[in-house]
Structures are given as structure tokens and as C-alpha cells.
Enzyme design. Structure first.
Site, PDB file in Angstrom:
ATOM      1  N   TYR A 155      -5.655  13.417   5.153  1.00 30.00           N
ATOM      2  CA  TYR A 155      -6.185  13.302   3.728  1.00 30.00           C
ATOM      3  C   TYR A 155      -7.331  14.386   3.750  1.00 30.00           C
ATOM      4  CZ  TYR A 155      -8.736  12.428  -0.638  1.00 30.00           C
ATOM      5  OH  TYR A 155      -9.324  12.563  -1.669  1.00 30.00           O
ATOM      6  N   HIS A 204      -7.473   6.989   3.362  1.00 29.80           N
ATOM      7  CA  HIS A 204      -6.818   7.322   2.082  1.00 29.80           C
ATOM      8  C   HIS A 204      -5.512   6.110   1.996  1.00 29.80           C
ATOM      9  CE1 HIS A 204      -6.607   9.401  -1.794  1.00 29.80           C
ATOM     10  NE2 HIS A 204      -7.864   9.512  -1.647  1.00 29.80           N
TER      11      HIS A 204
END
Ligand code: MG
Length: 398
Positions: A155, A204
Site C-alpha cells: 500500500y 491497509h
């Protein structure tokens, strides 16, 4: 009461302007919900404005409770962003009427400035650490590290396309590869950056509760300040077991969409830090209550603040950050020149710190003429959260 949408950095920002019957007295509030901005605008213009018009702007608690309860069904991010726009605009008006910055209405400063963190995210460990070193040279003592990988990458960091060429989805993201690679990033970071910098990492939401524990334990030697969003919000009732087994502080909360959910997160014992996206839980009024709850529960704040919060929303975050004893960290974003033009008074990070404006209210204005030059592109972010698939093509939770 009006909702204004502007996208000076490409992301649609929603700002509410509430005008009063006093000449020139108005307030601004952040109602930004990038992925569903038009729904927030419709909620404001079609459903919320008639509830607010004609009220005395100082009755913030009552007005916001009325807006909140009036839909009967509530607690979703569309209605809570709309509510946040109204709420923050009323606090801006309150500050302007008092001739004080909003943080003084909240009890004043607990600290001289708000220390923030920024992001270093490269395709390779070397790239990431080069960026981190640059940030440290600029005065940041807190840096979030992300590094790319095969397929779509980690992420926030660029990936290597076609990472899994024989899989049905060659640009996939693989949890096992991520679990193997991430500790190496932090080992290299401590070797190169030393012990004097605070390091964070954002998962994430892509791990299972057990994988989250495996990662947290592997990262223990590198003393992270926090590990962010280790599991998806659907699994938050598993957070207490993750936190108990994790030697690293657990930071969760940017995906929370209501005050009761946020309060449950603090009460549940599964978090060390809360990363609320304050507009999606209804604005300053609920956030200051949650900050008091954090203070009493020994939980610290680390509010979400990427580019899809307007500079008005940043001012609201800072008002809480500077005035709550529960402050832990604050995420920061360096806005582009166009955003500074649209929002005069946008705060700037200096030596790794932000300070709230000393002007009455938020100290951030909106130049509507400039704002009108940056119309949002339709359907640019609606699918943003569903771009990650595993190598086998299965959808990964954001
Ligand atoms: Mg995050």
C-alpha cells in the site's frame, strides 16, 4: 448553507459554507468523502440545509444532534460527512464571534506545536530510505515507511507490474510475499537511519488477524511507533486478540464511519492509537468527545490526514491535536500550490511540525472563484478501494 466541490489536486474536496444574518460572518466545514462526494452534496442540499437554516449558529450541540437524529437511520459516512460540514462551519463561526481560534474554545494549547509524520514510499528499500532521509533532513522525526513489491506492491508504494506472470492476475498482491519482505525494510531502515527516528507502517487492512500478529512479532526488533490498519473493519471485533499478541502499538480507525463505532473501538481494548477520519464521524463535536474518552482510557490519537481532507478539515484536526492530552501523532500532507490558492491560510509543515492558525475560527478561507476552476473529474475515485486483487484474482479488502 451551501456545499462547494473543488479538486485542486485532483481529489474532490467538499466544503460547506454556512452564512449568517450578520454581515460577512460565515463558517466553513470539511465534508469530504472522495469516493462518494456527490452523495454528500445531495444529502447537504436536499436534506440537511432546511434543518439548519434559521437556527442560531451558537447552538452547535443541538443543531448537530438534530441533523444526526433527523434521518432516523444514521451512522453512515455520507450523512456523517454532511454533518461534519455543518458542525465544523458552526465551530468556525463560534471562533469568529469570540475572536478566538477554535482550539482556544476547546481549552487552549496543551503543547506548543503538533508534531506530524510524513510518508516515504519507494519501489525499492533503497528508494524508500532515500525518501525517508530527505524527510528527516527537512525536520521530520516521524516517518511512515512503505516499499513496493511484485504486482501492485505494498500500500502506498509503486509495484512491479506482472509480478506473478503465470497467475490469472499477474499484478496481484500476495500476503505471504508481503509478510516475508516487510521486516527487511525495517531492518534496513534501522541500520541506515539509526534509532533517533520514529517509524510507522500501514498494512491497509490486507491481513487476517493471525497474519497481523505474525507481522507485528517480526517487526518487534525495529520498535515501530505504530502498525496501522492491520485488519479490515469487518473484523474489528478480533482487534483485542491482535493487540494482546502484538509487541507493536496498534493504530486503527480511519475507516470508522460513525461516533458509536468509534467509541466502541476505544472501549473495546483493541487499539493503542485511533486514526479517525474526523469528517466521516461527524466533525469536531464528536471528535472532541472521543479525544476526552481516549484521554481517560489511555488511548492516543493519530488522526488520518491524507490529501483527501480539505485544509479546513486539517484545521479541525489541529484544534483537537493541540488541545488534547491524548495526542499521539498526526499524519500530514503537503498540499500543492493550487490548493493554497483555493484555501488561503492552508497550514504548512515546518521542521516536522504544524501549528494552528491564531486567527479567529479555523483561520482557513475558501476562494470560491479559484475553487470553481478545479471541477472534479467524474468517476475517478469511485473504484479506488477495489483495485487490489490477489494473484489468483480474488478481491482484497481495502
Ligand atoms: Mg492508512
Amino acid at each position: 448553507m451551501r456545499a462547494i466541490v473543488t479538486a485542486p489536486e485532483g481529489m474532490p474536496l467538499v466544503v460547506v459554507r454556512v452564512d449568517t444574518s450578520d454581515d460577512g460572518l460565515y463558517g466553513l466545514g470539511c465534508a469530504t468523502f472522495t469516493q462518494r462526494y456527490a452523495a454528500v452534496v445531495a444529502a447537504l442540499e436536499e436534506h440537511v440545509a432546511p434543518l439548519v437554516i434559521g437556527r442560531h449558529p451558537s447552538d452547535i450541540e443541538d443543531i448537530t444532534r438534530q441533523v444526526h437524529y433527523s434521518s432516523y437511520w444514521r451512522n453512515g459516512p455520507v450523512l456523517n460527512n454532511a454533518l461534519s460540514g455543518v458542525d465544523q462551519a458552526l465551530w468556525d463561526i463560534a471562533g469568529k464571534r469570540a475572536g478566538m481560534p477554535v482550539h482556544e474554545l476547546l481549552g487552549g494549547r496543551c503543547r506548543a506545536a503538533v508534531e506530524v509524520y510524513s510518508h516515504a514510499a519507494g519501489a525499492t528499500v533503497q528508494d524508500t530510505l532515500d525518501q525517508a532521509q530527505q524527510l528527516i533532513a527537512e525536520g521530520y522525526r516521524n516517518v511512515r515507511l512503505q516499499v513496493g513489491g511484485p504486482g501492485l506492491g505494498t500500500y502506498g508504494a509503486p509495484g512491479s507490474p506482472g509480478g506473478y506472470p503465470r497467475s490469472p492476475h499477474p499484478d496481484g498482491w500476495d500476503a505471504e510475499q508481503y509478510l516475508r519482505a516487510t521486516p527487511g525494510l525495517f531492518e534496513a531502515a534501522r541500520a541506515r537511519l539509526g534509532e533517533g527516528v520514529n517509524l510507522m507502517h500501514d498494512v491497509h487492512s490486507r491481513l487476517t488477524p493471525k497474519q497481523a500478529v505474525v507481522l507485528a512479532r517480526a517487526l518487534e526488533p525495529y520498535r515501530l511507533s505504530f502498525l496501522e490498519d492491520v485488519i479490515a473493519p469487518e473484523l474489528y471485533d478480533r482487534l483485542p486478540e491482535v493487540r494482546v499478541a502484538s509487541p507493536v502499538p496498534i493504530a486503527v480507525g480511519e475507516q470508522i464511519g460513525s461516533l458509536p463505532e468509534a467509541a466502541r473501538l476505544i472501549r473495546g481494548g483493541g487499539v493503542d492509537l485511533v486514526r479517525f477520519h474526523t469528517s466521516s464521524i461527524g466533525g469536531l463535536t464528536p471528535t472532541r468527545k472521543l479525544a476526552a474518552m481516549c484521554e481517560l482510557a489511555g488511548v492516543r490519537t493519530a488522526f488520518h490526514s491524507p490529501g483527501d481532507i480539505s485544509p479546513v478539515g486539517v484545521a479541525a484536526n489541529l484544534a483537537v491535536d493541540i488541545s488534547t492530552p491524548a495526542f499521539g501523532y498526526q499524519e500530514s500532507h503537503a498540499y500543492n500550490d493550487a490548493t493554497h490558492e483555493v484555501f488561503p491560510g492552508t497550514r504548512v509543515v515546518t521542521d516536522g511540525h504544524l501549528t494552528p492558525s491564531q486567527k479567529p475560527g479555523w483561520g482557513v478561507d475558501l476562494d470560491e472563484k479559484a475553487a470553481s476552476r478545479f471541477t472534479p473529474t467524474k468517476f475517478l475515485f469511485e473504484q479506488w478501494a477495489t483495485r487490489v486483487r490477489r494473484p489468483d484474482g480474488g478481491l482484497e479488502a481495502p
